[in-house]
Design a protein around this motif. Structure first.
Motif, PDB file in Angstrom:
ATOM      1  N   VAL A 112     -16.277 -50.926   4.495  1.00 17.40           N
ATOM      2  CA  VAL A 112     -17.559 -51.408   3.986  1.00 17.40           C
ATOM      3  C   VAL A 112     -18.483 -50.214   3.796  1.00 17.40           C
ATOM      4  O   VAL A 112     -18.622 -49.367   4.683  1.00 17.40           O
ATOM      5  CB  VAL A 112     -18.197 -52.422   4.949  1.00 17.40           C
ATOM      6  CG1 VAL A 112     -19.615 -52.758   4.520  1.00 17.40           C
ATOM      7  CG2 VAL A 112     -17.353 -53.687   5.001  1.00 17.40           C
ATOM      8  N   LYS A 113     -19.111 -50.137   2.629  1.00 23.26           N
ATOM      9  CA  LYS A 113     -20.003 -49.021   2.321  1.00 23.26           C
ATOM     10  C   LYS A 113     -21.406 -49.549   2.072  1.00 23.26           C
ATOM     11  O   LYS A 113     -21.607 -50.443   1.246  1.00 23.26           O
ATOM     12  CB  LYS A 113     -19.503 -48.277   1.068  1.00 23.26           C
ATOM     13  CG  LYS A 113     -20.373 -47.097   0.672  1.00 23.26           C
ATOM     14  CD  LYS A 113     -19.774 -46.343  -0.504  1.00 23.26           C
ATOM     15  CE  LYS A 113     -19.871 -47.137  -1.781  1.00 23.26           C
ATOM     16  NZ  LYS A 113     -19.413 -46.332  -2.961  1.00 23.26           N
ATOM     17  N   TYR A 114     -22.383 -48.994   2.802  1.00 26.12           N
ATOM     18  CA  TYR A 114     -23.786 -49.330   2.545  1.00 26.12           C
ATOM     19  C   TYR A 114     -24.661 -48.287   3.226  1.00 26.12           C
ATOM     20  O   TYR A 114     -24.200 -47.518   4.074  1.00 26.12           O
ATOM     21  CB  TYR A 114     -24.132 -50.728   3.051  1.00 26.12           C
ATOM     22  CG  TYR A 114     -24.149 -50.899   4.547  1.00 26.12           C
ATOM     23  CD1 TYR A 114     -22.981 -51.057   5.279  1.00 26.12           C
ATOM     24  CD2 TYR A 114     -25.362 -50.913   5.249  1.00 26.12           C
ATOM     25  CE1 TYR A 114     -22.997 -51.219   6.646  1.00 26.12           C
ATOM     26  CE2 TYR A 114     -25.391 -51.082   6.625  1.00 26.12           C
ATOM     27  CZ  TYR A 114     -24.209 -51.234   7.318  1.00 26.12           C
ATOM     28  OH  TYR A 114     -24.236 -51.398   8.683  1.00 26.12           O
ATOM     29  N   GLN A 118     -27.178 -58.014  -3.495  1.00 23.91           N
ATOM     30  CA  GLN A 118     -26.051 -57.144  -3.189  1.00 23.91           C
ATOM     31  C   GLN A 118     -26.556 -55.988  -2.347  1.00 23.91           C
ATOM     32  O   GLN A 118     -27.396 -55.202  -2.785  1.00 23.91           O
ATOM     33  CB  GLN A 118     -25.387 -56.612  -4.452  1.00 23.91           C
ATOM     34  CG  GLN A 118     -24.181 -55.722  -4.134  1.00 23.91           C
ATOM     35  CD  GLN A 118     -23.499 -55.148  -5.357  1.00 23.91           C
ATOM     36  OE1 GLN A 118     -23.637 -55.687  -6.451  1.00 23.91           O
ATOM     37  NE2 GLN A 118     -22.769 -54.057  -5.179  1.00 23.91           N
ATOM     38  N   VAL A 119     -26.034 -55.872  -1.145  1.00 31.29           N
ATOM     39  CA  VAL A 119     -26.514 -54.862  -0.208  1.00 31.29           C
ATOM     40  C   VAL A 119     -25.400 -53.942   0.272  1.00 31.29           C
ATOM     41  O   VAL A 119     -25.671 -52.987   1.009  1.00 31.29           O
ATOM     42  CB  VAL A 119     -27.210 -55.524   0.998  1.00 31.29           C
ATOM     43  CG1 VAL A 119     -28.504 -56.198   0.577  1.00 31.29           C
ATOM     44  CG2 VAL A 119     -26.286 -56.530   1.686  1.00 31.29           C
ATOM     45  N   ALA A 120     -24.164 -54.232  -0.111  1.00 35.81           N
ATOM     46  CA  ALA A 120     -23.049 -53.421   0.362  1.00 35.81           C
ATOM     47  C   ALA A 120     -21.872 -53.595  -0.587  1.00 35.81           C
ATOM     48  O   ALA A 120     -21.908 -54.425  -1.499  1.00 35.81           O
ATOM     49  CB  ALA A 120     -22.657 -53.816   1.784  1.00 35.81           C
ATOM     50  N   SER A 121     -20.833 -52.806  -0.340  1.00 35.60           N
ATOM     51  CA  SER A 121     -19.604 -52.914  -1.123  1.00 35.60           C
ATOM     52  C   SER A 121     -18.404 -52.853  -0.195  1.00 35.60           C
ATOM     53  O   SER A 121     -18.413 -52.144   0.818  1.00 35.60           O
ATOM     54  CB  SER A 121     -19.498 -51.778  -2.139  1.00 35.60           C
ATOM     55  OG  SER A 121     -20.539 -51.815  -3.074  1.00 35.60           O
ATOM     56  N   LEU A 122     -17.393 -53.614  -0.561  1.00 46.14           N
ATOM     57  CA  LEU A 122     -16.105 -53.526   0.097  1.00 46.14           C
ATOM     58  C   LEU A 122     -15.277 -52.529  -0.703  1.00 46.14           C
ATOM     59  O   LEU A 122     -15.126 -52.675  -1.921  1.00 46.14           O
ATOM     60  CB  LEU A 122     -15.434 -54.902   0.079  1.00 46.14           C
ATOM     61  CG  LEU A 122     -14.427 -55.248   1.167  1.00 46.14           C
ATOM     62  CD1 LEU A 122     -15.063 -55.162   2.540  1.00 46.14           C
ATOM     63  CD2 LEU A 122     -13.868 -56.640   0.925  1.00 46.14           C
ATOM     64  N   VAL A 123     -14.765 -51.493  -0.061  1.00 55.96           N
ATOM     65  CA  VAL A 123     -14.023 -50.439  -0.740  1.00 55.96           C
ATOM     66  C   VAL A 123     -12.541 -50.586  -0.406  1.00 55.96           C
ATOM     67  O   VAL A 123     -12.157 -50.551   0.763  1.00 55.96           O
ATOM     68  CB  VAL A 123     -14.528 -49.045  -0.324  1.00 55.96           C
ATOM     69  CG1 VAL A 123     -13.747 -47.957  -1.055  1.00 55.96           C
ATOM     70  CG2 VAL A 123     -16.020 -48.917  -0.606  1.00 55.96           C
ATOM     71  N   VAL A 124     -11.728 -50.758  -1.448  1.00 54.83           N
ATOM     72  CA  VAL A 124     -10.293 -50.961  -1.280  1.00 54.83           C
ATOM     73  C   VAL A 124      -9.556 -49.738  -1.791  1.00 54.83           C
ATOM     74  O   VAL A 124      -9.753 -49.317  -2.929  1.00 54.83           O
ATOM     75  CB  VAL A 124      -9.824 -52.213  -2.050  1.00 54.83           C
ATOM     76  CG1 VAL A 124      -8.335 -52.445  -1.831  1.00 54.83           C
ATOM     77  CG2 VAL A 124     -10.638 -53.433  -1.641  1.00 54.83           C
ATOM     78  N   ILE A 177     -15.897 -53.916  -4.281  1.00 56.37           N
ATOM     79  CA  ILE A 177     -16.208 -55.337  -4.435  1.00 56.37           C
ATOM     80  C   ILE A 177     -17.588 -55.594  -3.834  1.00 56.37           C
ATOM     81  O   ILE A 177     -17.846 -55.222  -2.687  1.00 56.37           O
ATOM     82  CB  ILE A 177     -15.162 -56.195  -3.714  1.00 56.37           C
ATOM     83  CG1 ILE A 177     -13.767 -55.880  -4.264  1.00 56.37           C
ATOM     84  CG2 ILE A 177     -15.481 -57.678  -3.841  1.00 56.37           C
ATOM     85  CD1 ILE A 177     -12.651 -56.269  -3.344  1.00 56.37           C
ATOM     86  N   PRO A 178     -18.492 -56.231  -4.560  1.00 60.37           N
ATOM     87  CA  PRO A 178     -19.843 -56.465  -4.033  1.00 60.37           C
ATOM     88  C   PRO A 178     -19.844 -57.368  -2.801  1.00 60.37           C
ATOM     89  O   PRO A 178     -19.089 -58.344  -2.723  1.00 60.37           O
ATOM     90  CB  PRO A 178     -20.566 -57.157  -5.201  1.00 60.37           C
ATOM     91  CG  PRO A 178     -19.758 -56.826  -6.414  1.00 60.37           C
ATOM     92  CD  PRO A 178     -18.349 -56.717  -5.940  1.00 60.37           C
ATOM     93  N   LEU A 179     -20.709 -57.029  -1.855  1.00 58.60           N
ATOM     94  CA  LEU A 179     -20.996 -57.889  -0.714  1.00 58.60           C
ATOM     95  C   LEU A 179     -22.465 -58.279  -0.778  1.00 58.60           C
ATOM     96  O   LEU A 179     -23.332 -57.442  -1.026  1.00 58.60           O
ATOM     97  CB  LEU A 179     -20.701 -57.176   0.609  1.00 58.60           C
ATOM     98  CG  LEU A 179     -19.224 -56.885   0.900  1.00 58.60           C
ATOM     99  CD1 LEU A 179     -19.095 -56.088   2.201  1.00 58.60           C
ATOM    100  CD2 LEU A 179     -18.413 -58.162   0.991  1.00 58.60           C
TER     101      LEU A 179
END
Length: 390
Positions: free
Chosen positions: A329-331, A344-350, A360-362
């Motif tokens: 998780v990146k934020y 949208q406050v974070a991103s899931l990084v795969v 992917i937006p979180l």
């Protein structure tokens, strides 16, 4: 167990958004498959029904002749009218002389007679009757030419961008063409849109007018979970097949064309489905709205905010690559208040070996108000003294 590091890049294994990751896998699989498995088919496409992940792609966007695989679209339009109430299974359609005279595979309808819609479905799906397709085309659109235009328009609406129909049966015509990818789109649409009628594609025999015929789909006679869809053959197209099978609640769709014999068609389609089920798997991980983690909040009425995914989270990937996939998780920590639910406050990084990184937006799962002046002063003081953000 791996974990998600709230500071920036930790990991939790096997997380991805169903739609985005399906496209991601699809773009990456082409390179991997060159060494993964070979097929003698000129065109081949293997896809996971739920996630849309492409497991095998061989010339799937090259123009080809669909032959009798065309009849899936004829049946799609017939089922569409049944579903919306414009037709019933007991309604009848008239047999014209054109339909009666049509060559090739036949249902053996008789000129001037009326044929039940349900019999026509079986006559097309099981017996591959060219005559039955003309009965349907003329009954629904007046002429086969008008019906072919409707077929093409429906194909466009389904996303079949490389397809053009000139008739209802797949009779050879240089302007009647499709692609392996487009036929997979159509097969998926049939399964998805008409679950209550899809069972016709699994029937192995049908008798009409005293003549019993067997379904030409070889997959239906193998113990591999197959339940459809359609074969095709002309001199120009070679032998082709659109098939589907289910194992452990997981469905794969395969499209093959350009083979030299019925035995090759049977062997190649079975081989690719077995490979897809054996070497690949789908992983359902999060439900829509489920919290991935709680993130720290700066100067907020709450100390944390839930980070949620907006849609079901699932992925299809090679089984052997499972342990090498990493998710983080990146934020920017902490997230400053105020925060509105849905932001949208974070991103899931795969990340995974040999593929591009996917983000992917979180979204924030709750409203978090900003603290008042006194609260903000206190929080700032605590941070300066104790290094805490709350």
């Amino acid at each position: 167990m791996a974990y998600i590091d709230t500071r920036c890049f930790g990991s939790r294994t096997f997380v991805a958004a169903i739609l985005a990751f399906a496209l991601f896998v699809g773009s990456a699989v082409g390179q991997a498959n060159a060494q993964a498995i070979e097929t003698t088919a000129k065109h081949a496409y293997l896809v996971d029904f739920e996630t849309g992940a492409v497991l095998l792609d061989k010339a799937s966007d090259e123009r080809m002749y669909p032959a009798s695989m065309t009849k899936m679209m004829t049946v799609y339009l017939l089922m569409q009218r049944l579903k919306d109430g414009r037709l019933s299974l007991d309604d009848t359609l008239s047999v014209s002389e054109k339909a009666w005279r049509k060559g090739g595979s036949k249902m053996w309808v008789e000129v001037g007679k009326q044929v039940r819609v349900e019999d026509l479905i079986r006559g097309i799906v099981v017996q591959s009757g060219n005559d039955a397709t003309i009965v349907v085309a003329e009954g629904l659109a007046g002429t086969e030419e008008a019906f072919a235009r409707e077929m093409t328009n429906t194909a466009r609406n389904l996303g079949m961008t490389g397809t053009q129909f000139r008739n209802a049966s797949g009779w050879p015509d240089p302007e009647h063409y499709t692609t392996a990818r487009d036929l997979a789109v159509l097969a998926i649409a049939i399964v998805r849109d008409f679950p209550e009628m899809y069972h016709y594609f699994a029937e192995t025999e049908f008798a009409y007018n005293g003549i019993k015929q067997q379904n030409r789909n070889p997959l239906l006679y193998k113990d591999i979970g197959a339940d459809g869809l359609k074969t095709g053959h002309t001199e120009d197209s070679g032998y082709g097949l659109v098939g589907s099978a289910v194992r452990d609640d997981r469905r794969l769709v395969v499209v093959l064309n350009g083979m030299s014999s019925t035995s090759e068609r049977s062997q190649e389609s079975e081989k690719l489905l077995n490979w897809g089920f054996r070497e690949w798997n789908s992983y359902a991980l999060f439900k829509a709205g489920e919290t991935v983690m709680d993130a720290k909040v700066w100067l907020g009425s709450e100390g944390t905010v839930p980070l949620v995914v907006e849609q079901d989270v699932s992925l299809t990937m090679r089984r052997r690559a499972r342990n090498d996939l990493k998710v983080s998780v990146k934020y920017d920590e902490p997230i400053a208040a105020p925060i509105a639910a849905g932001d949208q406050v974070a991103s899931l990084v795969v990340t995974a070996p040999g593929v591009d990184t996917l983000e992917i937006p979180l979204k924030a799962g709750a409203d978090i108000e900003q603290l008042g002046p006194v609260g903000r002063l206190t929080a700032a003081f605590n941070f300066l003294v104790w290094g805490e953000s709350e």
